[in-house]
Motif scaffolding. Structure first.
Motif, PDB file in Angstrom:
ATOM      1  N   PRO A 176      63.319  28.304  25.301  1.00 22.12           N
ATOM      2  CA  PRO A 176      62.993  27.090  26.057  1.00 22.12           C
ATOM      3  C   PRO A 176      63.961  25.961  25.702  1.00 22.12           C
ATOM      4  O   PRO A 176      64.536  25.940  24.610  1.00 22.12           O
ATOM      5  N   VAL A 177      64.141  25.041  26.637  1.00 17.28           N
ATOM      6  CA  VAL A 177      65.060  23.916  26.440  1.00 17.28           C
ATOM      7  C   VAL A 177      64.284  22.615  26.648  1.00 17.28           C
ATOM      8  O   VAL A 177      63.558  22.461  27.638  1.00 17.28           O
ATOM      9  N   THR A 178      64.425  21.700  25.714  1.00 15.26           N
ATOM     10  CA  THR A 178      63.744  20.414  25.827  1.00 15.26           C
ATOM     11  C   THR A 178      64.387  19.568  26.920  1.00 15.26           C
ATOM     12  O   THR A 178      65.542  19.770  27.297  1.00 15.26           O
ATOM     13  N   ASP A 179      63.642  18.596  27.417  1.00 15.98           N
ATOM     14  CA  ASP A 179      64.147  17.716  28.468  1.00 15.98           C
ATOM     15  C   ASP A 179      65.033  16.608  27.912  1.00 15.98           C
ATOM     16  O   ASP A 179      65.894  16.085  28.629  1.00 15.98           O
ATOM     17  N   GLU A 180      64.832  16.256  26.654  1.00 15.26           N
ATOM     18  CA  GLU A 180      65.544  15.122  26.083  1.00 15.26           C
ATOM     19  C   GLU A 180      66.378  15.539  24.878  1.00 15.26           C
ATOM     20  O   GLU A 180      66.115  16.553  24.229  1.00 15.26           O
ATOM     21  N   TYR A 181      67.411  14.729  24.611  1.00 11.77           N
ATOM     22  CA  TYR A 181      68.224  14.922  23.411  1.00 11.77           C
ATOM     23  C   TYR A 181      67.436  14.465  22.185  1.00 11.77           C
ATOM     24  O   TYR A 181      66.633  13.539  22.263  1.00 11.77           O
ATOM     25  N   HIS A 182      67.679  15.133  21.079  1.00 16.69           N
ATOM     26  CA  HIS A 182      67.067  14.760  19.800  1.00 16.69           C
ATOM     27  C   HIS A 182      68.178  14.531  18.787  1.00 16.69           C
ATOM     28  O   HIS A 182      68.374  15.327  17.858  1.00 16.69           O
ATOM     29  N   GLY A 183      68.915  13.458  19.005  1.00 22.28           N
ATOM     30  CA  GLY A 183      70.070  13.176  18.177  1.00 22.28           C
ATOM     31  C   GLY A 183      71.095  14.285  18.334  1.00 22.28           C
ATOM     32  O   GLY A 183      71.295  14.823  19.426  1.00 22.28           O
ATOM     33  N   ALA A 184      71.752  14.658  17.242  1.00 22.79           N
ATOM     34  CA  ALA A 184      72.774  15.704  17.279  1.00 22.79           C
ATOM     35  C   ALA A 184      72.189  17.087  17.005  1.00 22.79           C
ATOM     36  O   ALA A 184      72.954  18.058  16.866  1.00 22.79           O
ATOM     37  N   ARG A 185      70.850  17.203  16.932  1.00 19.40           N
ATOM     38  CA  ARG A 185      70.235  18.491  16.624  1.00 19.40           C
ATOM     39  C   ARG A 185      70.378  19.453  17.794  1.00 19.40           C
ATOM     40  O   ARG A 185      70.243  19.089  18.961  1.00 19.40           O
ATOM     41  N   LEU A 186      70.655  20.719  17.455  1.00 20.53           N
ATOM     42  CA  LEU A 186      70.813  21.751  18.479  1.00 20.53           C
ATOM     43  C   LEU A 186      69.487  22.420  18.815  1.00 20.53           C
ATOM     44  O   LEU A 186      69.304  22.906  19.941  1.00 20.53           O
ATOM     45  N   THR A 187      68.563  22.475  17.857  1.00 23.79           N
ATOM     46  CA  THR A 187      67.241  23.054  18.084  1.00 23.79           C
ATOM     47  C   THR A 187      66.192  22.182  17.414  1.00 23.79           C
ATOM     48  O   THR A 187      66.490  21.450  16.455  1.00 23.79           O
ATOM     49  N   ILE A 188      64.972  22.263  17.926  1.00 26.79           N
ATOM     50  CA  ILE A 188      63.827  21.608  17.296  1.00 26.79           C
ATOM     51  C   ILE A 188      62.631  22.550  17.411  1.00 26.79           C
ATOM     52  O   ILE A 188      62.657  23.524  18.177  1.00 26.79           O
ATOM     53  N   ARG A 189      61.593  22.261  16.651  1.00 24.33           N
ATOM     54  CA  ARG A 189      60.355  23.013  16.786  1.00 24.33           C
ATOM     55  C   ARG A 189      59.417  22.208  17.676  1.00 24.33           C
ATOM     56  O   ARG A 189      59.086  21.070  17.393  1.00 24.33           O
ATOM     57  N   GLU A 190      59.012  22.798  18.793  1.00 24.16           N
ATOM     58  CA  GLU A 190      58.181  22.107  19.776  1.00 24.16           C
ATOM     59  C   GLU A 190      57.047  23.043  20.197  1.00 24.16           C
ATOM     60  O   GLU A 190      57.286  24.193  20.570  1.00 24.16           O
ATOM     61  N   ALA A 191      55.823  22.543  20.128  1.00 22.76           N
ATOM     62  CA  ALA A 191      54.642  23.327  20.499  1.00 22.76           C
ATOM     63  C   ALA A 191      54.576  24.635  19.707  1.00 22.76           C
ATOM     64  O   ALA A 191      54.203  25.692  20.238  1.00 22.76           O
ATOM     65  N   GLY A 192      54.962  24.568  18.444  1.00 22.50           N
ATOM     66  CA  GLY A 192      54.840  25.722  17.568  1.00 22.50           C
ATOM     67  C   GLY A 192      55.928  26.768  17.692  1.00 22.50           C
ATOM     68  O   GLY A 192      55.855  27.817  17.056  1.00 22.50           O
ATOM     69  N   ARG A 193      56.962  26.512  18.497  1.00 21.52           N
ATOM     70  CA  ARG A 193      58.058  27.478  18.619  1.00 21.52           C
ATOM     71  C   ARG A 193      59.391  26.747  18.677  1.00 21.52           C
ATOM     72  O   ARG A 193      59.454  25.558  18.997  1.00 21.52           O
ATOM     73  N   ARG A 194      60.433  27.480  18.359  1.00 19.02           N
ATOM     74  CA  ARG A 194      61.774  26.910  18.331  1.00 19.02           C
ATOM     75  C   ARG A 194      62.304  26.734  19.745  1.00 19.02           C
ATOM     76  O   ARG A 194      62.173  27.624  20.583  1.00 19.02           O
ATOM     77  N   ALA A 195      62.878  25.570  20.022  1.00 13.11           N
ATOM     78  CA  ALA A 195      63.417  25.277  21.351  1.00 13.11           C
ATOM     79  C   ALA A 195      64.817  24.678  21.216  1.00 13.11           C
ATOM     80  O   ALA A 195      65.132  23.999  20.238  1.00 13.11           O
ATOM     81  N   LEU A 196      65.643  24.960  22.212  1.00 11.10           N
ATOM     82  CA  LEU A 196      66.977  24.376  22.254  1.00 11.10           C
ATOM     83  C   LEU A 196      66.915  22.958  22.802  1.00 11.10           C
ATOM     84  O   LEU A 196      66.048  22.641  23.610  1.00 11.10           O
ATOM     85  N   THR A 197      67.844  22.132  22.379  1.00  9.77           N
ATOM     86  CA  THR A 197      67.982  20.802  22.971  1.00  9.77           C
ATOM     87  C   THR A 197      69.128  20.851  23.987  1.00  9.77           C
ATOM     88  O   THR A 197      69.950  21.782  23.965  1.00  9.77           O
ATOM     89  N   PRO A 198      69.223  19.867  24.871  1.00  6.79           N
ATOM     90  CA  PRO A 198      70.374  19.827  25.786  1.00  6.79           C
ATOM     91  C   PRO A 198      71.708  19.808  25.045  1.00  6.79           C
ATOM     92  O   PRO A 198      72.726  20.241  25.582  1.00  6.79           O
TER      93      PRO A 198
END
Length: 326
Positions: A176-198
């Motif tokens: 899954p890919v998040t809708d928003e950027y999270h700084g320079a991070r390439l992945t984050i944990r969202e809703a209990g699973r790993r997701a890519l950032t833009p």
């Protein structure tokens, strides 16, 4: 002619390169929109480095190798400006926040260096296997030159359709890919699973474009010198300053209307030079284009297309003012 590089020189060069990349990562750790003064200072630094290195090559290894280095550097720098223009379009297509632009560029530069190293090693292996590699490299450059010139004459702009990039589509299917950027991070944990950032998607897109540019860039510089060390250093020096150069030229890149015309001429000239060099090894009566002549042709071509681009832009702007006048 043998390579100028000893194993110790290779080690020192790679260590310095990694140190410069590490410095750039430290600089970009704090996201910020790069002011012009900072960009100009780093651009001057990264122009001074190859100039000093070229003087070293000239003094330590002779004028022939020195001219080869400076010619190869000019070729790679001119091609890297086109690379930079595509990066600019990618940043716009992915709506990268200005504060994160330099980190994206740095990822792109690091990826390009790795790919160039791979292509350079492959090119050296091909050249050692036989002179037929010069014929192959020349054909690649001539085909590329025709394509670039055809697009330039048609007035076709660079097109970046991120939805058609297979790598981007594959990443979207895998994670899954998040809708928003999270700084320079390439992945984050969202809703209990790993997701890519833009950010991860734009970095993947930049890597894909790096592959395309490496296919043209490496044969082009092998048309100037057969020394893998000089091929690598010209590529490295041309790429290292791209991050800062982007912020200096981002408002000027669109004004270089005839850049692709010039690049097509340069690629075509070097492609023809490679084919003549191959023919010279088979039939000694075929002329071999000297490197100083190559440097002169490249510099004159870049100067002419820069002047014509600026004149064309000024003429378009005057016509726009006239059309909008009551």
């Amino acid at each position: 002619m043998e390579s100028i590089a000893s194993p110790q020189l290779w080690v020192i060069t790679v260590a310095v390169l990694l140190g410069l990349l590490a410095l750039d990562f430290v600089i970009t750790r704090r996201p910020h929109d790069v002011p012009m003064r900072e960009a100009v200072a780093w651009t001057v630094f990264y122009l001074a480095l190859p100039a000093a290195f070229g003087v070293y090559v000239w003094l330590a290894h002779g004028g022939t190798r020195g001219v080869e280095f400076f010619t190869g550097y000019v070729v790679e720098k001119s091609l890297s400006v086109d690379n930079l223009f595509v990066f600019m379009l990618l940043l716009a297509a992915f709506a990268v926040p200005p504060a994160l632009a330099q980190r994206v560029l740095l990822y792109g530069i690091a990826g390009a260096l790795v790919l160039r190293a791979i292509f350079i090693a492959a090119g050296a292996a091909m050249l050692s296997a036989g002179t037929w590699a010069f014929l192959l490299f020349g054909a690649i450059l001539l085909v590329t030159a025709v394509k670039v010139m055809r697009d330039a004459l048609r007035g076709a702009d660079h097109q970046v359709d991120i939805d058609k990039m297979r790598g981007v589509r594959l990443l979207r299917r895998l994670m899954p890919v998040t809708d928003e950027y999270h700084g320079a991070r390439l992945t984050i944990r969202e809703a209990g699973r790993r997701a890519l950032t833009p950010m991860a998607l734009v970095v993947a897109a930049v890597f894909l474009t790096d592959i395309v540019f490496a296919v043209d860039s490496v044969p082009a510089v092998y048309g100037v010198t057969d020394d893998p060390y000089l091929v690598f250093t010209t590529n490295a020096f041309a790429l290292l300053g791209l991050r800062a150069l982007y912020f200096v030229l981002r408002n000027a890149l669109a004004r270089l209307k005839h850049l692709n015309h010039g690049l097509a001429i340069i690629l075509g000239f070097i492609g023809l030079k490679l084919i003549l060099h191959w023919a010279h090894t088979v039939w000694s009566w075929v002329p071999d284009v000297p490197t100083p002549l190559s440097l002169a042709v490249i510099i004159v071509t870049l100067a002419v297309v820069t002047v014509t681009s600026l004149r064309a832009t000024a003429r378009t702007e005057r016509q726009g003012v006239t059309a909008s006048a009551p």
